[in-house]
Design an enzyme around this catalytic site. Structure first.
Site, PDB file in Angstrom:
ATOM      1  N   MET A 133      39.831  34.093  -6.609  1.00 29.66           N
ATOM      2  CA  MET A 133      40.157  32.791  -7.194  1.00 29.66           C
ATOM      3  C   MET A 133      38.866  32.113  -7.625  1.00 29.66           C
ATOM      4  O   MET A 133      38.178  31.487  -6.814  1.00 29.66           O
ATOM      5  CB  MET A 133      40.931  31.935  -6.185  1.00 29.66           C
ATOM      6  CG  MET A 133      42.343  32.432  -5.917  1.00 29.66           C
ATOM      7  SD  MET A 133      43.174  31.562  -4.567  1.00 29.66           S
ATOM      8  CE  MET A 133      42.551  32.501  -3.139  1.00 29.66           C
ATOM      9  N   GLU A 134      38.542  32.271  -8.875  1.00 23.80           N
ATOM     10  CA  GLU A 134      37.287  31.747  -9.410  1.00 23.80           C
ATOM     11  C   GLU A 134      37.212  30.232  -9.234  1.00 23.80           C
ATOM     12  O   GLU A 134      38.146  29.502  -9.568  1.00 23.80           O
ATOM     13  CB  GLU A 134      37.173  32.108 -10.891  1.00 23.80           C
ATOM     14  CG  GLU A 134      35.964  31.510 -11.608  1.00 23.80           C
ATOM     15  CD  GLU A 134      34.639  32.020 -11.052  1.00 23.80           C
ATOM     16  OE1 GLU A 134      33.612  31.367 -11.323  1.00 23.80           O
ATOM     17  OE2 GLU A 134      34.628  33.054 -10.365  1.00 23.80           O
TER      18      GLU A 134
ATOM     19  N   GLN B  10      34.736  42.253  -7.693  1.00 21.19           N
ATOM     20  CA  GLN B  10      35.389  42.182  -8.998  1.00 21.19           C
ATOM     21  C   GLN B  10      34.358  41.891 -10.094  1.00 21.19           C
ATOM     22  O   GLN B  10      33.519  40.996  -9.951  1.00 21.19           O
ATOM     23  CB  GLN B  10      36.464  41.097  -9.037  1.00 21.19           C
ATOM     24  CG  GLN B  10      37.262  41.135 -10.340  1.00 21.19           C
ATOM     25  CD  GLN B  10      38.348  40.073 -10.405  1.00 21.19           C
ATOM     26  OE1 GLN B  10      38.053  38.915 -10.663  1.00 21.19           O
ATOM     27  NE2 GLN B  10      39.599  40.478 -10.185  1.00 21.19           N
TER      28      GLN B  10
ATOM     29  N   CYS C 215      41.777  36.663 -16.096  1.00 23.66           N
ATOM     30  CA  CYS C 215      41.284  35.286 -16.057  1.00 23.66           C
ATOM     31  C   CYS C 215      41.703  34.526 -17.309  1.00 23.66           C
ATOM     32  O   CYS C 215      41.415  34.957 -18.432  1.00 23.66           O
ATOM     33  CB  CYS C 215      39.769  35.264 -15.922  1.00 23.66           C
ATOM     34  SG  CYS C 215      39.091  33.585 -15.858  1.00 23.66           S
TER      35      CYS C 215
ATOM     36  N   LYS D 274      43.029  44.187 -12.406  1.00 26.98           N
ATOM     37  CA  LYS D 274      43.967  43.067 -12.281  1.00 26.98           C
ATOM     38  C   LYS D 274      44.282  42.566 -13.684  1.00 26.98           C
ATOM     39  O   LYS D 274      43.374  42.297 -14.473  1.00 26.98           O
ATOM     40  CB  LYS D 274      43.374  41.952 -11.430  1.00 26.98           C
ATOM     41  CG  LYS D 274      44.368  40.841 -11.069  1.00 26.98           C
ATOM     42  CD  LYS D 274      43.770  39.911 -10.015  1.00 26.98           C
ATOM     43  CE  LYS D 274      44.829  38.969  -9.445  1.00 26.98           C
ATOM     44  NZ  LYS D 274      45.160  37.870 -10.349  1.00 26.98           N
TER      45      LYS D 274
ATOM     46  N   ARG E 180      46.714  31.160  -4.322  1.00 30.79           N
ATOM     47  CA  ARG E 180      46.747  29.737  -3.963  1.00 30.79           C
ATOM     48  C   ARG E 180      47.717  29.446  -2.813  1.00 30.79           C
ATOM     49  O   ARG E 180      47.544  28.457  -2.104  1.00 30.79           O
ATOM     50  CB  ARG E 180      47.103  28.912  -5.197  1.00 30.79           C
ATOM     51  CG  ARG E 180      46.008  28.942  -6.275  1.00 30.79           C
ATOM     52  CD  ARG E 180      46.482  28.316  -7.575  1.00 30.79           C
ATOM     53  NE  ARG E 180      47.620  29.049  -8.113  1.00 30.79           N
ATOM     54  CZ  ARG E 180      48.627  28.480  -8.783  1.00 30.79           C
ATOM     55  NH1 ARG E 180      48.616  27.180  -8.992  1.00 30.79           N
ATOM     56  NH2 ARG E 180      49.616  29.218  -9.231  1.00 30.79           N
TER      57      ARG E 180
END
Length: 328
Positions: free
Chosen positions: A9-10, A69, A99, A140, A225
């Protein structure tokens, strides 16, 4: 039993939060925030800074295996950097084709590559050739850029390029994070490729996890999340905690928040500590109403010592709002 993975989760799940979330238990693996690859080979110190798990067997302090990643669009540079990353012995090298961030997409990276299945194939094939056979190369993806017309083509391109498994976030780039996640599309992709598929998207509860598995047909699930909003979610799925969060758990959550803040002191600049804690609280509010009171109490505080004082007061059973008034 289904395997559970903590999602990359950037801007949210940095090393410190990965540490805290995996310390609760229940996860079989986690993936780092993406390391961005452009026109150079990144030095080892970049990985030691962004993925410091590589200094400890590529595991979080709690023992959860970590995968690095990478994000980029040039097969050659991705391959060279993947080879250097692999030398640090991660538990895998994952490639980001999901992303949705504009700053990434306008340079042709992340989910924008889903418009070019052939390029996906070239990138994965180049990385797979550059990385030792003993280290898995995974990918992903989302369902597409603006629609799902190329979803199967993209998944097939990744699998045929050498990806050992695929995580499918069941939304397009344009969907962002808006519900719902289209788990039925994961089932279509799973039927079309010959590698394991891991379902991802909109898993906020143990009940969501069960529905996601039923609709997608996938045994393994990646949680993002949802785990930030409920750090005990993996344990609930495992049956180690009550499937429904309760107010009685808030004291334990406060302990995690206090530990997070203390660990931030050694990892990030002090000017960022308060923002990270407030961001996490904004997610925790989804699960525990008490988080809203704590968030309001520290909203205007910028000194981590003051924030920790409020948290510790609340841990002792006091009101977070009153704790703020007691500060000098």
């Amino acid at each position: 039993m289904s395997r559970l993975f903590l999602a990359p989760m950037e801007g949210l799940a940095d090393y410190v939060l990965r540490d805290v979330l995996t310390s609760t238990g229940g996860f079989d693996g986690c993936v780092s925030e993406f390391v961005r690859i452009t026109g150079s080979v990144l030095p080892e110190r970049v990985y030691e800074r962004d993925t410091p798990e590589v200094l400890h067997g590529s595991r979080t302090p709690g023992g959860t295996p970590m995968v690095i990643q990478l994000l980029g669009s040039d097969p050659g540079w991705m391959a060279l950097n993947a080879a250097h990353a692999a030398a640090l012995s991660p538990h895998g090298v994952d490639l980001n084709f999901g992303c949705p961030a504009k700053v990434v997409n306008r340079h042709g990276g992340g989910a924008m590559l889903l418009a070019e299945p052939e390029q996906l194939n070239r990138i994965v094939a180049a990385v797979r050739a550059a990385v030792p056979a003993g280290i898995p190369v995974t990918a992903k993806m989302r369902l597409g850029v603006s629609d799902t017309s190329l979803a199967i083509d993209c998944a097939t391109a990744l699998a045929e390029g050498g990806a050992a498994s695929l995580v499918v976030h069941a939304r397009t780039r344009d969907d962002g994070y808006r519900p719902p996640a289209h788990w039925e599309w994961i089932a279509r992709i799973d039927a079309a490729v010959g590698v394991p598929v891991i379902a991802n998207g909109d898993v906020w509860s143990a009940a969501d996890w069960a529905r996601c598995r039923a609709v997608s047909g996938c045994s393994d699930v990646m949680i993002g999340r949802g785990a930030v909003s409920d750090p005990f979610l993996a344990l609930r799925i495992r049956g180690a905690m009550d499937p429904t969060p309760s107010g009685d758990e808030w004291a334990s959550v406060l302990g995690l928040i206090a530990g997070y803040l203390k660990k931030l002191e050694t990892r990030v600049a002090s000017r960022h500590e308060h923002g990270r804690v407030k961001m996490w609280l904004s997610y925790l509010k989804r699960t525990w109403p008490q988080a809203a009171e704590l968030h309001a109490a520290i909203r205007r505080l910028h000194d981590s010592r003051d924030i920790l004082a409020v948290i510790e007061w609340a841990r002792g059973g006091g009101s977070a709002a009153w704790a703020k008034r007691l500060l000098p």
